[in-house]
Design a protein around this motif. Sequence first.
Motif, PDB file in Angstrom:
ATOM      1  N   GLY A 141       0.827  -1.198   0.000  1.00 53.24           N
ATOM      2  CA  GLY A 141       0.000   0.000   0.000  1.00 53.24           C
ATOM      3  C   GLY A 141       0.860   1.245   0.000  1.00 53.24           C
ATOM      4  O   GLY A 141       1.875   1.317   0.713  1.00 53.24           O
ATOM      5  N   SER A 143       0.444   5.783  -1.022  1.00 52.85           N
ATOM      6  CA  SER A 143      -0.305   6.903  -1.593  1.00 52.85           C
ATOM      7  C   SER A 143       0.446   7.413  -2.815  1.00 52.85           C
ATOM      8  O   SER A 143       1.618   7.775  -2.725  1.00 52.85           O
ATOM      9  N   TYR A 170      -2.595   1.585  -4.669  1.00 55.50           N
ATOM     10  CA  TYR A 170      -2.590   3.036  -4.495  1.00 55.50           C
ATOM     11  C   TYR A 170      -3.781   3.449  -3.636  1.00 55.50           C
ATOM     12  O   TYR A 170      -4.930   3.419  -4.071  1.00 55.50           O
ATOM     13  N   LEU A 171      -3.480   3.814  -2.408  1.00 57.22           N
ATOM     14  CA  LEU A 171      -4.500   4.164  -1.419  1.00 57.22           C
ATOM     15  C   LEU A 171      -4.086   5.429  -0.693  1.00 57.22           C
ATOM     16  O   LEU A 171      -2.920   5.568  -0.286  1.00 57.22           O
ATOM     17  N   ASP A 175      -7.477   5.090   3.808  1.00 58.55           N
ATOM     18  CA  ASP A 175      -7.834   3.773   3.298  1.00 58.55           C
ATOM     19  C   ASP A 175      -6.687   2.789   3.457  1.00 58.55           C
ATOM     20  O   ASP A 175      -6.907   1.588   3.650  1.00 58.55           O
ATOM     21  N   GLY A 176      -5.462   3.283   3.360  1.00 56.74           N
ATOM     22  CA  GLY A 176      -4.316   2.425   3.596  1.00 56.74           C
ATOM     23  C   GLY A 176      -4.295   1.906   5.019  1.00 56.74           C
ATOM     24  O   GLY A 176      -3.976   0.734   5.262  1.00 56.74           O
ATOM     25  N   LEU A 185      -3.066  -5.878   2.951  1.00 58.94           N
ATOM     26  CA  LEU A 185      -1.779  -5.486   2.388  1.00 58.94           C
ATOM     27  C   LEU A 185      -0.671  -6.339   2.991  1.00 58.94           C
ATOM     28  O   LEU A 185      -0.711  -6.670   4.182  1.00 58.94           O
ATOM     29  N   TRP A 188       3.060  -1.738   3.952  1.00 56.18           N
ATOM     30  CA  TRP A 188       2.483  -0.404   3.796  1.00 56.18           C
ATOM     31  C   TRP A 188       3.591   0.623   3.908  1.00 56.18           C
ATOM     32  O   TRP A 188       4.394   0.594   4.852  1.00 56.18           O
ATOM     33  N   ILE A 190       4.194   4.451   4.586  1.00 62.86           N
ATOM     34  CA  ILE A 190       3.329   5.461   5.192  1.00 62.86           C
ATOM     35  C   ILE A 190       4.149   6.438   6.037  1.00 62.86           C
ATOM     36  O   ILE A 190       5.294   6.165   6.405  1.00 62.86           O
TER      37      ILE A 190
END
Length: 325
Positions: A141, A143, A170-171, A175-176, A185, A188, A190
């Motif tokens: 995951g 963005s 792609y979140l 949402d991720g 996932l 991630w 982040i």
Amino acid sequence: MTTSAPWTRRGLLGGAGAALALGPTGGRPALGADKPVRLSFQRSSTLLTVLKLKGTLVERLAAKGFAPSWHQFTGVIEPMNSGAVDLHADVADAIPVFTQSAGAPLTFYAMEAGSPRAEAIIVPDESPIRSVADLKGKTVGVSRGSGCHFILAAALKREGLRFSDITPAYLEAPDGAAAFARGSLDAWAIWDPFLAIAQAKRPVRVLADATGLSSYNRYFLVNDSFAAAHPEVVGIVFDALVEAGRWVKANPKDAVALLGPVWGDLPPDIVATVNERRSYAIQPVERAALSEQQTIADTFQEAGLIPRKIDATAVRIWRPAASRG
């Protein structure tokens, strides 16, 4: 949805992709005020959030015939490309590469010095994935266009992998967070405060943070036309950001008390972790310091994430009068 704590996806993160026009406490221009200055921010925009909550810009802008109008976004590339506001949310180093590639008319006016520990690639602690190399064939995951997008691409490249060796999901960050929590996932990529929240909610393993890959500078951008027409307003916001950054670092407990409620009543230790990992050191943008932006742009172009090679240093820069040569 029933939750066990107030700092859940609903309380903290809101709806993905939403754009929220926020009201009082420095949020809406006073009745009879002159022209509004439209500012956007996102959850990671700590200093802009501090300015909004403290009402710092209301009086200062009023002296120039302006009033702040605040707008919150979870996805920032679209409003930056469209010019939906005047001064944009501070963004991780990778995002201006995407907006520059799209031809968005944006001027750099401030930079928050690096905070490489504030973004990372994580997996659940029980995951068999032990390294970035193990991500081959996995769903990760991220963005799109974020600083973590670059960290992920660069970390894969460092291990001899291509971006196409993984399946990117792609979140946007909210949402991720939900997908990572329910196990949808494998990993991630982040940033804070979402990173700190994930680390607090369950045991996770950091495969890599930005150290050695990126400084994770954050940039503040303004529409070209606004910067040209109202440089004095840009200067007011720049000075206020400098002060806000110093205040957060000098008053950590007060900063936690101020930010915790608007971040969904996060436990104080999570807010403190976020603030400790960020530098909040605001400084003018120097063209020579944008070399790291070129590395990001080249990595994205090589990975097919932007359509063409760009000169990431060929951007408009506003600088405060005191730093102009």
